[in-house]
Design an enzyme around this catalytic site. Structure first.
Site, PDB file in Angstrom:
ATOM      1  NE  ARG A  34      81.728   4.966  -9.705  1.00  0.00           N
ATOM      2  CZ  ARG A  34      82.068   6.242  -9.167  1.00  0.00           C
ATOM      3  NH1 ARG A  34      82.329   6.436  -7.905  1.00  0.00           N
ATOM      4  NH2 ARG A  34      82.080   7.268  -9.835  1.00  0.00           N
ATOM      5  CG  HIS A  49      78.844   7.633  -3.413  1.00  0.00           C
ATOM      6  ND1 HIS A  49      78.463   6.884  -4.283  1.00  0.00           N
ATOM      7  CD2 HIS A  49      80.143   8.318  -3.755  1.00  0.00           C
ATOM      8  CE1 HIS A  49      79.463   6.696  -5.406  1.00  0.00           C
ATOM      9  NE2 HIS A  49      80.370   7.680  -4.859  1.00  0.00           N
TER      10      HIS A  49
END
Length: 318
Positions: free
Chosen positions: A233, A281
């Site tokens: 993250r 991502h």
């Protein structure tokens, strides 16, 4: 059986609905829309708004379309009581993500160990004008790799790197045993784990305790000119500290798949830093069919009164 679906992109919903109804023929699946408080037995979710949980105390379980549940837990931290009390929150267990993550980590490790990133940079900057010069690769036995986070994904990544004959360490909150990997557990062991690492792959869960853990203090414990790969993250990374470490040479390069703000803003300095590799991502995408099969099996198991895996400990955050 009534299933409530939330996906951020409306165009994805019909395929998810069709897949869930194929896997669970007795189910009626609907996509949530603002104002929908109608009854549902189960919820299948990705990054839902707090409004979705109004009058949802009768849910039997909530399934997250990913391995990370930080977005939902952030809703609960901002407004305690948002998530329905006593309803199990269930994350995906692999569903095709672990091998994708391993492929990404292996690519990054070999790219840096063999210095392919420097060849790419030389090609872009010199366009053939520079001398044809081979670079000495990093010595394999000195290229120590550390995987931070040894959950389902991290353990698989560490094992796959070790299977290549690379020197791999693993770090986690609690003790883990992985063949070919030297493991460390607990905050007191973190400095020893980090000492002299040439490459760090971050796969830690996103919790208040791990926020900002990739910072200048951590970078200072690594080998000079080390590499960072962040696949977990964006909140794990103090971006200003990474820029500082790259500017001073404390770190040689970084590969980043996650960011504090996504999509990464066009004005962000990472776009203009030649030693930072960016991907949007994509290190481990949720694969629809394996995910639906897993959710369907768990719903059927719950209906039989059986225990299922993947239930999140809300206090620990994973």
């Amino acid at each position: 059986m009534k299933i409530l679906l939330h996906t951020p992109h409306a165009e994805d919903a019909p395929e998810w609905i069709a897949a869930l109804e194929r896997a669970l023929p007795a189910a009626h699946v609907r996509r949530w829309s603002p104002g929908d408080t109608a009854e549902a037995d189960y919820a299948v979710l990705w990054r839902p708004p707090a409004e979705l949980f109004v009058r949802r105390d009768n849910l039997r379980a909530m399934f997250v379309l990913g391995a990370g549940v930080d977005a939902l837990l952030a809703l609960e931290r901002r407004a305690p009581g948002t998530l329905p009390s006593g309803v199990p929150l269930v994350r995906l267990e692999d569903a095709g993500m672990a091998e994708q993550m391993a492929e990404y980590a292996i690519y990054a490790a070999l790219r840096y160990m063999r210095r392919f990133d420097e060849y790419e940079l030389a090609q872009r900057e010199n366009a053939g004008a520079a001398p044809w010069r081979p670079l000495e690769p990093h010595a394999r036995d000195a290229f120590h790799i550390g995987v931070m986070g040894l959950g389902m994904l991290g353990a698989h990544v560490a094992k796959r790197l070790a299977d290549l004959g690379l020197s791999v360490r693993g770090y986690s909150r609690s003790k883990k045993t992985i063949e070919g990997v030297t493991t460390f557990a607990g905050a007191s062991a973190l400095p020893t784990f980090l000492d002299g690492l040439k490459l760090v792959v971050n796969l830690l869960p996103s919790t208040p305790d791990t926020e900002g853990i990739l910072n200048r203090d951590l970078f200072a414990r690594l080998a000079q000119g080390a590499y960072l790969v962040n696949l977990a993250r964006g909140t794990h990374l103090v971006e200003a500290h990474l820029i500082e470490a790259l500017d001073t040479g404390r770190l040689a390069a970084a590969t980043l798949d996650v960011f504090a703000q996504e999509p990464l803003p066009a004005a962000h300095p990472f776009w203009r830093m030649p030693r930072v590799t960016i991907t949007p991502h994509i290190s481990a995408l949720t694969l629809r069919e394996p995910a639906v099969r897993q959710i369907a099996r768990k719903i059927e198991a719950l209906a039989r009164g059986e225990t299922i895996g993947g239930i999140v400990d809300l206090d620990r955050g994973y």
